[in-house]
Design an enzyme around this catalytic site. Structure first.
Site, PDB file in Angstrom:
ATOM      1  N   CYS A   2     -30.148  29.936  27.335  1.00 48.35           N
ATOM      2  CA  CYS A   2     -31.233  29.873  26.359  1.00 48.35           C
ATOM      3  C   CYS A   2     -32.508  29.527  27.112  1.00 48.35           C
ATOM      4  O   CYS A   2     -32.479  29.343  28.319  1.00 48.35           O
ATOM      5  CB  CYS A   2     -30.928  28.805  25.327  1.00 48.35           C
ATOM      6  N   ARG A  27     -33.798  35.804  28.798  1.00 52.56           N
ATOM      7  CA  ARG A  27     -32.680  34.914  29.146  1.00 52.56           C
ATOM      8  C   ARG A  27     -31.628  34.832  28.046  1.00 52.56           C
ATOM      9  O   ARG A  27     -30.470  34.546  28.327  1.00 52.56           O
ATOM     10  CB  ARG A  27     -33.205  33.504  29.409  1.00 52.56           C
ATOM     11  N   TRP A  77     -29.228  31.759  22.863  1.00 54.20           N
ATOM     12  CA  TRP A  77     -28.105  32.678  23.085  1.00 54.20           C
ATOM     13  C   TRP A  77     -26.888  31.884  22.635  1.00 54.20           C
ATOM     14  O   TRP A  77     -26.503  30.905  23.279  1.00 54.20           O
ATOM     15  CB  TRP A  77     -28.006  33.053  24.553  1.00 54.20           C
ATOM     16  N   ASN A 103     -30.726  23.225  26.152  1.00 55.27           N
ATOM     17  CA  ASN A 103     -29.995  24.275  26.880  1.00 55.27           C
ATOM     18  C   ASN A 103     -28.744  23.634  27.441  1.00 55.27           C
ATOM     19  O   ASN A 103     -28.802  22.495  27.907  1.00 55.27           O
ATOM     20  CB  ASN A 103     -30.803  24.778  28.081  1.00 55.27           C
ATOM     21  N   GLY A 104     -27.641  24.380  27.467  1.00 52.03           N
ATOM     22  CA  GLY A 104     -26.412  23.838  28.050  1.00 52.03           C
ATOM     23  C   GLY A 104     -25.317  23.700  27.011  1.00 52.03           C
ATOM     24  O   GLY A 104     -25.426  24.256  25.906  1.00 52.03           O
ATOM     25  N   GLU A 487     -20.137  48.690  40.390  1.00 54.00           N
ATOM     26  CA  GLU A 487     -21.493  48.332  39.962  1.00 54.00           C
ATOM     27  C   GLU A 487     -22.092  49.430  39.067  1.00 54.00           C
ATOM     28  O   GLU A 487     -22.752  49.127  38.070  1.00 54.00           O
ATOM     29  CB  GLU A 487     -22.366  48.063  41.197  1.00 54.00           C
ATOM     30  N   LYS A 491     -23.308  48.775  35.251  1.00 55.63           N
ATOM     31  CA  LYS A 491     -24.668  49.082  34.763  1.00 55.63           C
ATOM     32  C   LYS A 491     -24.585  49.894  33.473  1.00 55.63           C
ATOM     33  O   LYS A 491     -25.257  49.609  32.503  1.00 55.63           O
ATOM     34  CB  LYS A 491     -25.473  49.881  35.803  1.00 55.63           C
ATOM     35  N   GLU A 494     -23.195  47.752  30.497  1.00 53.82           N
ATOM     36  CA  GLU A 494     -23.988  46.674  29.924  1.00 53.82           C
ATOM     37  C   GLU A 494     -25.228  47.159  29.175  1.00 53.82           C
ATOM     38  O   GLU A 494     -25.647  46.502  28.234  1.00 53.82           O
ATOM     39  CB  GLU A 494     -24.315  45.576  30.945  1.00 53.82           C
ATOM     40  N   HIS A 510      -2.231  55.925  40.103  1.00 54.72           N
ATOM     41  CA  HIS A 510      -1.272  54.861  39.811  1.00 54.72           C
ATOM     42  C   HIS A 510      -1.436  54.338  38.386  1.00 54.72           C
ATOM     43  O   HIS A 510      -1.055  53.201  38.099  1.00 54.72           O
ATOM     44  CB  HIS A 510      -1.420  53.725  40.833  1.00 54.72           C
ATOM     45  N   LYS A 609     -29.816  36.839  30.923  1.00 56.68           N
ATOM     46  CA  LYS A 609     -30.160  37.049  32.326  1.00 56.68           C
ATOM     47  C   LYS A 609     -29.500  36.025  33.228  1.00 56.68           C
ATOM     48  O   LYS A 609     -29.111  36.312  34.333  1.00 56.68           O
ATOM     49  CB  LYS A 609     -31.682  36.973  32.475  1.00 56.68           C
TER      50      LYS A 609
END
Ligand code: AGP
Length: 614
Positions: A2, A27, A77, A103-104, A487, A491, A494, A510, A609
């Site tokens: 947050c 964020r 968030w 935050n946290g 990666e 991308k 997300e 496999h 973020k």
């Protein structure tokens, strides 16, 4: 995850808070709120969803917005409780005299809540934060002093927090506290700022005080007082903030992600200009605080990181093993911390993080340090918690990255790992060989090749349009480009929410091959080198199952061209350098697909973020 902002001074507080929150919006962003200290009272406004909703609410509250010059704000968030208006911060106590943003995560919130309920506290939200508001208010009842109340309360709280609180009976001050979540005080003249991250305040001040864990503080218009763990007055130094406000503007690009992808040639050029002088001179990496003797004693390297940084670390494994000849493991920080890792003073632990604030990586680093490892940190944020824990701090200098999807920071991490691997070899073996000279030459050429790629994005755009309606995607590669496949898939996932998975091409038969049919596009990364023919054979296997095939390649023989539905050419480079080129194509492809689908590219749903909770 947050974001926090606080202001006290002569400006309209609502303007500073909203501007700060807009720079933190990347964020975390499912709801937001502000508390404005007016002539006599504190007024709280909240809104679910994007920040614009809160701006609409404030537009109808002209009176308080004009008269208030002090306030706190938050962008959330969700961790505890749905992203609703009630759960948005600021939170208050029963009498609503105290207002708090946080935050946290408060780990013992359930025990505290039960105790507080027995004392008569009435809870309105499902958040852990509201527990802190009631707890501080209870302590205020005993002390009638907001700072003391905060200091007493935080001693009862387990977990991570950055707090910012105001009390109706103590106008003209904001009280703060920090443990395992970032918090800074921006220093102004006749005004001061509080924020969880630099972008929130950079347009107002270039000077700040970084709080350490267990510190508390009181911020007024003309004064900042910081207290240590024992509640004794202490002096933190004022530091210069290294960011320009311009870095957080889109500069004409539609999205930050696109701007940041296009910045990659300059990012590469800037890092290389500082560290790589010529093919025959050693890499300038004074930040590595190990000499040749120390490096000869290193028996293992462990790379720990999350997400995109983890993928950079996987490329790092290839190049460190190749050049430094030291066995190297790469592991997600969240896994590393929950097993008996073998670490000693002969272990070099490399933590990689764009933000430098990822909770899992911080815990893993602390653990490795306690066991005696030398900890090198590769981060984009020299002012972060991880940077402060580093024995060797290897900054990547990619500039502020705003889009949630990491792009230019990945490029910078890759380049730092190339430089580190070469430097380890130079220090360990003390000679220059042809392979090092070749890699240095390729690094010199890299920025121009990235530019070449970026200048010809039309083909990628066409492919993106053609495949944007598919619901699933498979990315395959082998060797040093296996992380590129992971990666590229990350991308796409997300920012477009398409179910994309990266596989080692050799693993296809496999299991994953069972999923292949005409509805499953397969993107293959084919780079000339030792695994080229193998990946080509894996492509044949996919084609035989009617999968649509896309090649991202630096060479294709005319006889093989028909195997593929689409071919995207990449400038020529060796296997070793190819991850730094291939990734640019994959980033653009993900970007254009998400763009066609009309997705919120810079702020994808459910993501933040900087992941500051474990
Ligand atoms: C990247 O696009 C992601 N948003 C995410 O995987 C990110 O790389 C991860 O959370 C690690 O963050 P860090 O580099 O700041 O530690």
């Amino acid at each position: 995850m947050c974001g926090i902002i606080g202001y006290i001074g002569d400006k309209k507080a609502s303007d500073v808070l909203i501007s700060g929150l807009s720079h933190l919006e990347y964020r975390g962003y499912d709801s937001s709120g502000v508390a404005l200290f007016g002539e006599k009272d504190i007024e709280i406004y909240k809104a679910q969803g994007k920040l614009i909703n809160l701006i609409h609410v404030l537009n109808s509250k002209k009176e308080i917005c004009t008269s208030s010059h002090m306030g706190i704000g938050h962008i959330r968030w969700a961790t505890h409780g749905m992203p609703t208006e009630i759960n948005a911060h600021p939170h208050t106590c029963n009498c609503e005299n105290l207002t708090l943003v946080h935050n946290g995560i408060i780990e013992n919130y359930q025990e505290l809540k039960q105790e507080l309920q027995m004392l008569g506290c009435k809870f309105k939200s499902q958040t852990d934060t509201e527990v802190a508001a009631h707890l501080i208010a209870q302590e205020y009842g005993k002390t009638q002093d907001l700072l003391k109340a905060m200091q007493n309360a935080v001693k009862k709280i387990q977990g991570a927090f950055a707090f910012c609180a105001m009390h109706k009976h103590e106008p003209n001050k904001i009280v703060i506290a920090k443990r395992n979540a970032p918090l800074i005080v921006g220093v102004g003249i006749g005004e001061n700022f509080i924020a969880s991250d630099v972008p929130a305040i950079i347009e107002y001040t270039k000077k700040a005080i970084y709080l350490s864990d267990y510190q508390t503080g009181v911020v007024t218009k003309n004064d900042i007082k910081i207290y240590d763990k024992e509640d004794k007055l202490t002096a933190n130094k004022i530091e210069f903030l290294p960011y320009e406000a311009l870095a957080i503007s889109k500069m004409g690009y539609k999205h930050f992600m696109l701007k940041e992808i296009y910045e990659q040639s300059d990012v590469a050029r800037n890092i290389l200009a500082q560290k790589l002088v010529s093919q025959n001179e050693n890499i300038k990496l004074d930040e590595l605080k190990l000499d040749g003797n120390n490096i000869k004693k290193i028996t293992r390297v462990q790379i720990i990181a999350c997400g995109t940084s983890l993928h950079a670390g996987m490329v790092g494994k290839y190049i460190i093993e190749k050049f430094a000849k030291i066995p190297t493991d790469v592991e997600a920080s969240s896994e590393y911390i929950y097993r008996d890792t073998i670490v000693d003073e002969n272990t070099l632990v490399i933590g990689i993080s764009q933000s430098g604030e990822t909770a899992d990586t911080i815990t893993a680093i602390k653990q490795a340090k306690e066991q005696g490892a030398h900890v090198a940190i590769i981060t984009n944020r020299v002012d972060s918690t991880m940077a402060r824990l580093a024995d060797s701090l290897l900054p990547v200098n990619a500039g502020i990255e705003v889009s949630v999807a990491a792009t230019k920071s990945y490029m910078a991490q890759l380049i730092s790992l190339y430089l580190l691997a070469i430097r380890l070899r130079e220090l360990k073996f003390d000679f220059k060989d042809i392979e090092i000279i070749k890699l240095k030459q390729e690094l010199f050429e890299l920025p121009t090749k990235i530019e070449e790629l970026l200048g010809h994005s039309e083909k990628i755009q066409k492919v993106a349009k053609k495949y944007s309606s598919y619901k699933n995607f498979i990315f395959i590669a082998r060797g040093i480009n296996f992380p590129s496949a992971l990666e590229g898939a990350l991308k796409l996932k997300e920012i477009s929410y398409i179910n994309a998975t990266g596989y080692s091409a050799g693993e296809l038969k496999h299991g994953p091959i069972a999923m292949l049919d005409e509805n499953m596009p397969v993107l293959a990364i084919l780079n000339t080198g030792v695994v080229y023919d193998k990946v080509l054979s894996n492509c044949e296997e996919a084609r035989a199952r009617q999968a649509k095939l896309i090649a991202v390649t630096n060479y294709i023989a005319p006889k093989d061209e028909n195997l593929f539905d689409d071919v995207i050419m990449v400038p020529f480079g060796s296997d070793l350098i190819s991850p730094a080129l291939n990734i640019v194509v994959l980033q653009l492809l993900a970007y254009f697909i998400a763009e066609y689908l009309g997705k919120d590219v810079d702020q994808p749903r459910n993501l933040a973020k900087s992941v500051t909770v474990e």
